[in-house]
Design a protein around this motif. Structure first.
Motif, mmCIF file in Angstrom:
data_model
loop_
_atom_site.group_PDB
_atom_site.id
_atom_site.type_symbol
_atom_site.label_atom_id
_atom_site.label_comp_id
_atom_site.label_asym_id
_atom_site.label_seq_id
_atom_site.Cartn_x
_atom_site.Cartn_y
_atom_site.Cartn_z
ATOM 1 N N ASP A 236 -3.525 6.785 6.549
ATOM 2 C CA ASP A 236 -4.217 5.562 6.143
ATOM 3 C C ASP A 236 -4.263 4.564 7.293
ATOM 4 O O ASP A 236 -5.262 3.893 7.515
ATOM 5 C CB ASP A 236 -3.523 4.968 4.919
ATOM 6 C CG ASP A 236 -4.395 3.944 4.186
ATOM 7 O OD1 ASP A 236 -5.570 3.796 4.555
ATOM 8 O OD2 ASP A 236 -3.907 3.312 3.247
ATOM 9 N N SER A 237 -3.170 4.498 8.025
ATOM 10 C CA SER A 237 -3.086 3.600 9.180
ATOM 11 C C SER A 237 -2.857 4.417 10.459
ATOM 12 O O SER A 237 -1.717 4.790 10.750
ATOM 13 C CB SER A 237 -1.938 2.604 8.995
ATOM 14 O OG SER A 237 -1.829 1.726 10.087
ATOM 15 N N LEU A 305 -11.069 -2.598 11.933
ATOM 16 C CA LEU A 305 -10.864 -1.783 10.737
ATOM 17 C C LEU A 305 -9.455 -1.213 10.766
ATOM 18 O O LEU A 305 -9.070 -0.518 11.709
ATOM 19 C CB LEU A 305 -11.890 -0.644 10.693
ATOM 20 C CG LEU A 305 -13.356 -1.057 10.836
ATOM 21 C CD1 LEU A 305 -14.247 0.171 10.936
ATOM 22 C CD2 LEU A 305 -13.776 -1.948 9.669
ATOM 23 N N ASP A 306 -8.694 -1.479 9.721
ATOM 24 C CA ASP A 306 -7.283 -1.065 9.716
ATOM 25 C C ASP A 306 -6.830 -0.798 8.280
ATOM 26 O O ASP A 306 -6.820 -1.697 7.446
ATOM 27 C CB ASP A 306 -6.423 -2.168 10.345
ATOM 28 C CG ASP A 306 -4.988 -1.724 10.615
ATOM 29 O OD1 ASP A 306 -4.521 -0.764 9.969
ATOM 30 O OD2 ASP A 306 -4.332 -2.342 11.472
ATOM 31 N N THR A 307 -6.456 0.451 8.003
ATOM 32 C CA THR A 307 -5.872 0.836 6.716
ATOM 33 C C THR A 307 -6.844 0.552 5.563
ATOM 34 O O THR A 307 -6.705 -0.408 4.816
ATOM 35 C CB THR A 307 -4.541 0.091 6.475
ATOM 36 O OG1 THR A 307 -3.792 0.054 7.686
ATOM 37 C CG2 THR A 307 -3.706 0.798 5.415
ATOM 38 N N GLN A 389 3.766 0.605 5.011
ATOM 39 C CA GLN A 389 2.953 1.809 5.204
ATOM 40 C C GLN A 389 2.113 1.776 6.464
ATOM 41 O O GLN A 389 1.512 2.789 6.844
ATOM 42 C CB GLN A 389 2.056 2.068 4.001
ATOM 43 C CG GLN A 389 1.217 0.901 3.534
ATOM 44 C CD GLN A 389 1.862 0.159 2.373
ATOM 45 O OE1 GLN A 389 3.012 -0.245 2.451
ATOM 46 N NE2 GLN A 389 1.115 -0.003 1.295
ATOM 47 N N ARG A 390 2.064 0.657 7.159
ATOM 48 C CA ARG A 390 1.310 0.595 8.414
ATOM 49 C C ARG A 390 2.027 1.315 9.542
ATOM 50 O O ARG A 390 1.393 1.686 10.548
ATOM 51 C CB ARG A 390 1.081 -0.863 8.835
ATOM 52 C CG ARG A 390 0.147 -1.643 7.942
ATOM 53 C CD ARG A 390 -0.141 -2.998 8.543
ATOM 54 N NE ARG A 390 -0.944 -2.880 9.752
ATOM 55 C CZ ARG A 390 -0.896 -3.755 10.753
ATOM 56 N NH1 ARG A 390 -0.073 -4.781 10.709
ATOM 57 N NH2 ARG A 390 -1.671 -3.592 11.816
ATOM 58 N N SER A 391 3.337 1.519 9.413
ATOM 59 C CA SER A 391 4.120 2.104 10.515
ATOM 60 C C SER A 391 5.192 3.018 9.954
ATOM 61 O O SER A 391 6.386 2.743 10.083
ATOM 62 C CB SER A 391 4.757 0.997 11.358
ATOM 63 O OG SER A 391 3.778 0.115 11.873
ATOM 64 N N HIS A 399 -2.116 10.080 1.244
ATOM 65 C CA HIS A 399 -2.210 8.631 1.100
ATOM 66 C C HIS A 399 -3.638 8.121 1.256
ATOM 67 O O HIS A 399 -3.888 6.930 1.058
ATOM 68 C CB HIS A 399 -1.292 7.937 2.107
ATOM 69 C CG HIS A 399 0.138 7.940 1.701
ATOM 70 N ND1 HIS A 399 1.030 6.952 2.050
ATOM 71 C CD2 HIS A 399 0.848 8.814 0.966
ATOM 72 C CE1 HIS A 399 2.231 7.219 1.545
ATOM 73 N NE2 HIS A 399 2.128 8.356 0.891
ATOM 74 N N VAL A 400 -4.554 8.992 1.649
ATOM 75 C CA VAL A 400 -5.956 8.598 1.780
ATOM 76 C C VAL A 400 -6.752 9.179 0.625
ATOM 77 O O VAL A 400 -6.780 10.399 0.430
ATOM 78 C CB VAL A 400 -6.544 9.069 3.128
ATOM 79 C CG1 VAL A 400 -8.037 8.766 3.185
ATOM 80 C CG2 VAL A 400 -5.826 8.399 4.285
ATOM 81 N N ASP A 401 -7.385 8.299 -0.133
ATOM 82 C CA ASP A 401 -8.279 8.701 -1.210
ATOM 83 C C ASP A 401 -9.707 8.673 -0.649
ATOM 84 O O ASP A 401 -10.254 7.605 -0.374
ATOM 85 C CB ASP A 401 -8.135 7.733 -2.390
ATOM 86 C CG ASP A 401 -8.928 8.171 -3.618
ATOM 87 O OD1 ASP A 401 -9.992 8.817 -3.440
ATOM 88 O OD2 ASP A 401 -8.511 7.862 -4.741
ATOM 89 N N VAL A 402 -10.282 9.851 -0.444
ATOM 90 C CA VAL A 402 -11.585 9.945 0.211
ATOM 91 C C VAL A 402 -12.660 9.193 -0.578
ATOM 92 O O VAL A 402 -13.561 8.577 0.004
ATOM 93 C CB VAL A 402 -11.988 11.420 0.417
ATOM 94 C CG1 VAL A 402 -13.403 11.527 0.980
ATOM 95 C CG2 VAL A 402 -11.004 12.101 1.362
#
Length: 558
Positions: A236-237, A305-307, A389-391, A399-402
């Protein structure tokens, strides 16, 4: 007859005792010595971060391990390798090992981290910054769980836990007879990596109408970060941000191909390196290009664009609220309009946070541009830069929902297009959709990029200028954009802003061994046995007479 035989054996043993001694010693050692290590298990370990940032050391400072294994339940941890499972991990246990001067710490991670209970995952994510906050002399490693490693942990846990409930004699006997494991790394001590280059990439779409056009800059950093570089996949990040940027580049490259849709804005897409290290790639790019790059000097705004791969909320993080009538204010209003008319399930808000130059780390990437007085903001589904969750090494592909990433990509594309083509002022309705049919966002493309990005760790220490990550990103930018360039950042040799270290991935061996006290006990047993044999040989006649007298049947009384 028997008396003569006994005298012969007696004389033979006495006259040749040195020979007998030599024969008996190997025989006894063979019979009573412990077998060699029954097995040794070799496995890969991933060392905790080690780097310097602006002169401040972070992470572990050591990479060599050769000591006996214990679990944190043992009474004495000094100079021991403390192994613990992630399911049982806590910061208090970790600190206990450090306070008792443990020789090393090995944390065993499950094979499928996404299947871990969410409370354990969240707890560990919040502890990762704490583990890295200060310099640690003790080497800290992470290993992926397998059957052999789990067996080693179970046996070590049983040995460590039982000692506290036994008497002194039982502890001594248990210590002498129990099996232990010697943990040994095969690598060398870590050292600083010289001349490491952080690579950033840029590509452009030139607008129509001359060179003095305003420029919209779209930025995403591609590197990942976590407590262990080799386990940092950054789904995600910021795999989601990179995937969105590439899809935006694809969509607008199609629009800019036709005269009817060729807008009067330049678009610059920038994939920055070293984002997790205070945005070093962006910092150097601005230093090298700001003063003489027309596209930057005339920047309408910079969108970072971030997370963006999850959640049902979007936050526009700003250092300075945009003023009415500016292009950045137009983007804010267009985002609000697109959300209200097309995606009412999304909660959109602006988050204002001033740049704190006293902090060692900037909060968001747009602050690098803000320091240079360029209008910039960061779009993220996270409400705060402090969220764990950024690091984290827990930021993995699930963790990524397409579907949500696709929705967010289309939302951003629609808002950017409305700014670029000035649709609101032209009276276009808020529910007008530009990216439909052949121009729609491709879920398969987004998913494929995220899958590829999360298939390998992308920590800045692992992605050099010859990395496949860099070359593949460069290839994708080259498919859609013009003037694709690389930008390199190398640390100043006299006063480096960042220093990376090697030995981040090593091979560890767990050897099954007996404790040192076992050798002492064995030596005592051998000495006692040889002493008894020696006395028996020297007094063979007497011993023979006693044995004969005991075994000879008694004469019957008449």
């Amino acid at each position: 007859m028997f008396e003569e035989a006994s005298e012969v054996f007696d004389n033979m043993f006495k006259s040749s005792f040195p020979f007998t001694f030599i024969v008996f010693i190997p025989a006894v050692l063979i019979l009573v010595s412990p077998l060699p290590a029954e097995a040794s298990h070799e496995f890969t370990v991933y060392r905790m971060q080690q780097y310097d940032l602006q002169g401040q050391p972070y992470g572990t400072r050591n990479a060599i391990l050769n000591t006996e294994a214990r679990t944190v339940e043992a009474e004495v941890l000094s100079r021991r390798c403390v192994i613990m499972r992630l399911a049982d991990f806590s910061y208090d246990k970790y600190q206990k090992a450090l306070r008792q001067s443990a020789g090393a710490v090995v944390i065993i991670l499950p094979r499928n981290m996404s299947a871990m209970p969410q409370d354990i995952v969240q707890q560990f994510m919040e502890l990762e910054p704490e583990m890295l906050a200060t310099e640690t002399i003790v080497p800290v490693y992470f290993a992926m769980e397998d059957d052999e490693l789990l067996s080693i942990y179970t046996q070590t846990l049983t040995s460590s836990s039982s000692q506290g409930s036994l008497s002194a004699a039982e502890v001594l006997l248990h210590t002498a007879t129990a099996n232990g494991f010697q943990m040994v790394t095969s690598g060398a001590q870590s050292k600083a990596v010289s001349d490491w280059a952080i690579t950033s990439l840029e590509g452009r779409l030139a607008g129509v109408g001359g060179e003095d056009l305003p420029t919209i800059v779209v930025v995403a950093h591609y590197d990942s970060f976590g407590v262990a570089p080799w386990l940092s996949y950054g789904a995600d990040s910021n795999g989601s941000g990179v995937s969105m940027l590439l899809e935006l580049a694809r969509l607008f490259s199609k629009l800019y191909t036709y005269k009817r849709t060729h807008a009067a804005y330049n678009l610059l897409f920038f994939l920055s390196g070293g984002g997790k290290f205070n945005y070093q790639g962006t910092k150097r790019w601005l230093e090298d290009n700001l003063d003489h790059t027309v596209m930057c000097l005339k920047a309408a705004f910079v969108l970072c664009l971030d997370t963006l791969g999850n959640g049902d909320s979007l936050h526009l993080h700003v250092s300075k609220p945009p003023k009415e009538g500016t292009p950045q204010y137009s983007l804010l209003k267009e985002l609000e309009a697109v959300v209200a008319s097309q995606y009412p399930e999304v909660k959109f808000s602006m988050v204002h946070k001033k740049i704190n130059l006293a902090d060692d780390m900037l909060a968001w990437e747009h602050e690098r541009f803000g320091i240079r007085r360029l209008p910039a903001f960061t779009l993220s589904h996270l409400p705060s830069h402090r969220l764990a969750q950024r690091s984290s090494i827990m930021d993995v592909r699930p963790h990524v929902d397409v579907k949500k990433l696709s929705r967010n990509t289309k939302l951003v594309a629609e808002a950017l297009a409305r700014v670029v083509y000035n649709l609101t002022e032209k009276g276009a309705p808020g529910d007008l959709q530009i990216f439909t049919e052949q121009m729609q966002v491709q879920d398969e493309q987004l998913s494929a990029v995220v899958d590829w990005l999360t298939a390998q760790p992308r920590a800045a220490q692992l992605v050099d200028k010859d990395s496949t990550v860099v070359s593949t990103l460069e290839y994708h930018l080259g498919r859609y954009l013009k003037d694709v360039k690389r930008h390199y950042v190398k640390a100043d040799k006299r006063d480096p802003e960042f220093v990376f270290y090697d030995q981040l991935k090593q091979t560890m061996n767990a050897y099954r061994v007996k404790p040192a006290i076992f050798d002492l006990l064995l030596a005592v047993c051998i000495a006692a046995y040889l002493g008894m044999v020696y006395l028996a040989i020297q007094n063979f006649g007497v011993l023979y007479s006693v044995v004969r007298r005991i075994t000879q049947p008694k004469a019957k009384a008449h």
